[in-house]
Design a protein around this motif. Structure first.
Motif, PDB file in Angstrom:
ATOM      1  N   GLU A  67      41.946  43.834 -37.315  1.00 44.72           N
ATOM      2  CA  GLU A  67      42.339  43.484 -38.702  1.00 44.72           C
ATOM      3  C   GLU A  67      41.174  42.868 -39.796  1.00 44.72           C
ATOM      4  N   LEU A  68      40.692  41.682 -38.697  1.00 41.07           N
ATOM      5  CA  LEU A  68      39.645  40.989 -39.281  1.00 41.07           C
ATOM      6  C   LEU A  68      38.448  41.680 -39.711  1.00 41.07           C
ATOM      7  N   ILE A  69      38.156  42.601 -38.926  1.00 41.58           N
ATOM      8  CA  ILE A  69      36.905  43.395 -39.454  1.00 41.58           C
ATOM      9  C   ILE A  69      37.363  44.437 -40.527  1.00 41.58           C
ATOM     10  N   ALA A  70      38.541  44.903 -40.805  1.00 37.16           N
ATOM     11  CA  ALA A  70      39.064  45.595 -41.548  1.00 37.16           C
ATOM     12  C   ALA A  70      39.027  44.780 -43.363  1.00 37.16           C
ATOM     13  N   VAL A  71      39.472  43.674 -42.989  1.00 33.80           N
ATOM     14  CA  VAL A  71      39.452  42.743 -44.414  1.00 33.80           C
ATOM     15  C   VAL A  71      38.098  42.494 -44.740  1.00 33.80           C
ATOM     16  N   MET A  72      37.197  42.274 -43.726  1.00 42.20           N
ATOM     17  CA  MET A  72      35.882  41.904 -44.081  1.00 42.20           C
ATOM     18  C   MET A  72      35.165  43.069 -45.016  1.00 42.20           C
ATOM     19  N   VAL A  73      35.558  44.429 -44.401  1.00 39.44           N
ATOM     20  CA  VAL A  73      34.752  45.522 -45.164  1.00 39.44           C
ATOM     21  C   VAL A  73      35.512  45.624 -46.331  1.00 39.44           C
ATOM     22  N   GLU A  74      36.793  45.502 -46.700  1.00 35.90           N
ATOM     23  CA  GLU A  74      37.207  45.308 -48.098  1.00 35.90           C
ATOM     24  C   GLU A  74      36.499  44.483 -48.845  1.00 35.90           C
ATOM     25  N   ARG A  75      36.355  43.140 -48.372  1.00 39.46           N
ATOM     26  CA  ARG A  75      35.829  42.080 -49.073  1.00 39.46           C
ATOM     27  C   ARG A  75      34.167  42.201 -49.438  1.00 39.46           C
ATOM     28  N   ALA A  76      33.699  42.891 -48.367  1.00 42.94           N
ATOM     29  CA  ALA A  76      32.252  43.244 -48.510  1.00 42.94           C
ATOM     30  C   ALA A  76      31.969  44.431 -49.813  1.00 42.94           C
ATOM     31  N   LEU A  77      32.865  45.373 -49.495  1.00 41.63           N
ATOM     32  CA  LEU A  77      32.632  46.465 -50.617  1.00 41.63           C
ATOM     33  C   LEU A  77      33.010  45.902 -52.174  1.00 41.63           C
ATOM     34  N   GLY A  78      34.008  45.123 -52.036  1.00 44.00           N
ATOM     35  CA  GLY A  78      34.282  44.786 -53.298  1.00 44.00           C
ATOM     36  C   GLY A  78      35.227  45.827 -54.054  1.00 44.00           C
ATOM     37  N   ARG A  79      35.670  45.437 -55.258  1.00 42.87           N
ATOM     38  CA  ARG A  79      36.446  46.331 -56.143  1.00 42.87           C
ATOM     39  C   ARG A  79      35.507  47.785 -56.425  1.00 42.87           C
ATOM     40  N   PRO A  80      35.985  48.743 -56.557  1.00 46.62           N
ATOM     41  CA  PRO A  80      35.256  49.819 -57.026  1.00 46.62           C
ATOM     42  C   PRO A  80      34.508  49.525 -58.243  1.00 46.62           C
ATOM     43  N   PRO A  81      33.346  49.877 -58.871  1.00 47.93           N
ATOM     44  CA  PRO A  81      32.779  49.771 -59.909  1.00 47.93           C
ATOM     45  C   PRO A  81      33.254  50.631 -61.155  1.00 47.93           C
ATOM     46  N   ALA A  82      33.142  49.883 -62.298  1.00 43.00           N
ATOM     47  CA  ALA A  82      33.403  50.345 -63.554  1.00 43.00           C
ATOM     48  C   ALA A  82      32.146  51.180 -64.153  1.00 43.00           C
ATOM     49  N   LEU A  83      31.891  52.560 -63.664  1.00 49.18           N
ATOM     50  CA  LEU A  83      30.691  53.043 -63.848  1.00 49.18           C
ATOM     51  C   LEU A  83      30.403  53.311 -65.639  1.00 49.18           C
ATOM     52  N   VAL A 114      32.470  53.051 -39.111  1.00 45.47           N
ATOM     53  CA  VAL A 114      32.298  54.216 -38.443  1.00 45.47           C
ATOM     54  C   VAL A 114      33.507  54.318 -37.478  1.00 45.47           C
ATOM     55  N   GLY A 115      33.837  55.752 -37.433  1.00 45.29           N
ATOM     56  CA  GLY A 115      35.244  55.906 -36.445  1.00 45.29           C
ATOM     57  C   GLY A 115      36.386  55.915 -36.932  1.00 45.29           C
ATOM     58  N   ARG A 116      37.370  55.973 -36.219  1.00 48.84           N
ATOM     59  CA  ARG A 116      38.901  56.139 -36.605  1.00 48.84           C
ATOM     60  C   ARG A 116      39.157  54.469 -37.204  1.00 48.84           C
ATOM     61  N   ARG A 117      39.913  54.350 -38.225  1.00 43.31           N
ATOM     62  CA  ARG A 117      40.153  52.974 -38.566  1.00 43.31           C
ATOM     63  C   ARG A 117      40.963  53.030 -39.880  1.00 43.31           C
ATOM     64  N   PRO A 118      41.595  52.086 -40.110  1.00 44.59           N
ATOM     65  CA  PRO A 118      42.388  51.886 -41.329  1.00 44.59           C
ATOM     66  C   PRO A 118      41.627  51.937 -42.567  1.00 44.59           C
ATOM     67  N   LEU A 119      42.067  52.200 -43.772  1.00 41.19           N
ATOM     68  CA  LEU A 119      41.191  52.308 -44.905  1.00 41.19           C
ATOM     69  C   LEU A 119      41.909  51.472 -45.849  1.00 41.19           C
ATOM     70  N   GLY A 120      41.305  50.719 -46.789  1.00 38.17           N
ATOM     71  CA  GLY A 120      41.983  49.911 -47.687  1.00 38.17           C
ATOM     72  C   GLY A 120      41.764  50.247 -49.101  1.00 38.17           C
ATOM     73  N   PRO A 121      42.321  49.621 -49.944  1.00 37.85           N
ATOM     74  CA  PRO A 121      42.328  50.107 -51.419  1.00 37.85           C
ATOM     75  C   PRO A 121      40.946  50.038 -51.926  1.00 37.85           C
ATOM     76  N   HIS A 122      39.961  49.127 -51.602  1.00 34.77           N
ATOM     77  CA  HIS A 122      38.944  48.988 -52.173  1.00 34.77           C
ATOM     78  C   HIS A 122      37.898  50.157 -51.825  1.00 34.77           C
ATOM     79  N   GLU A 123      37.978  50.484 -50.427  1.00 35.70           N
ATOM     80  CA  GLU A 123      37.064  51.797 -49.928  1.00 35.70           C
ATOM     81  C   GLU A 123      37.673  53.122 -50.665  1.00 35.70           C
ATOM     82  N   ILE A 124      38.889  53.108 -50.691  1.00 37.21           N
ATOM     83  CA  ILE A 124      39.428  54.331 -51.117  1.00 37.21           C
ATOM     84  C   ILE A 124      39.196  54.385 -52.727  1.00 37.21           C
TER      85      ILE A 124
END
Length: 225
Positions: A67-83, A114-124
């Motif tokens: 869960e920690l890594i999943a939250v890290m990914v969300e924070r690292a990616l950040g909110r999707p951009p407004a192109l 990489v691999g099977r994992r939960p996806l968060g709102p930022h990544e989606i």
């Protein structure tokens, strides 16, 4: 682990005293460790120590390391951009460059996604952002998904090389030394390297690949109109 955790299902501890930590703060400390030492250095105990707390304190906020890594990914990616770029191609170029920048800033995120994992709102949300630029084009659903997969994969590969210090400049220098000693065994590579020496655009593998991917997509779209 379930994806509910990333979608606000466990935003605050449900018992005990007033929270002394936040998920954002925990993720930030973990990202600092991963940026400096790689994903393998991240553990609940290490992150807790960085924050000045015990390992057990973190379990009030996170069920475990996954869960920690999943939250890290969300924070690292950040909110999707407004192109801001108009049109499908400039928009996808902007999207790809921004995502590439995220991978360069946090190379560990490549391994973490990489691999099977939960996806968060930022990544989606990043996926939604790119797919919005393909709306209305003569592409099937699978083709639209494959388009963003290829674009993201291109950025991931180049960012991974950069993180491993295997950038194009270093690779060219290494090959040049090999060809200096053994060039007669590789005449085509020797001739190509000689042609490329001093040419403008050297070291631009990401931009070159991005342009060629979108060139091919443009041909496909044009053929169906």
């Amino acid at each position: 682990m379930t994806a509910e955790f990333l979608w606000g299902g466990r935003a605050r501890p449900t018992r005990g005293p007033k929270p002394a930590l936040t998920l954002d703060g925990i993720a930030g400390a973990a990202i600092a460790v991963a940026d400096a030492e790689g994903l393998g250095a991240v553990s609940m105990q290490r992150v807790a120590a960085e924050l000045g707390f015990t390992k057990m304190s973190l379990y009030r906020y996170l069920p475990g390391k996954a869960e920690l890594i999943a939250v890290m990914v969300e924070r690292a990616l950040g909110r999707p951009p407004a192109l801001t770029s108009p049109g499908w191609r400039p928009g996808l170029e902007e999207w790809s460059r921004l995502l590439f920048g995220r991978y360069l800033a946090h190379p560990w995120s490549i391994e973490a996604t990489v691999g099977r994992r939960p996806l968060g709102p930022h990544e989606i949300g990043w996926m939604e952002c790119a797919l919005a630029r393909l709306e209305g084009l003569p592409l099937r659903g699978a083709e639209r998904l494959d388009t963003i997969a290829v674009l993201a994969g291109h950025g991931r590969t180049l960012a991974q090389q950069a993180a491993a210090m295997l950038g194009e400049t270093e690779m060219i220098a290494a090959m040049a030394e090999i060809l200096r000693l053994h060039g007669e065994r590789f005449p085509h590579l020797t001739a190509t390297m000689a042609d490329a020496a001093g040419e403008e655009g050297a070291g631009q593998a990401f931009e070159y690949g991005l342009a060629r991917i979108l060139d091919g997509l443009e041909v496909l779209i044009s053929s169906r109109r």
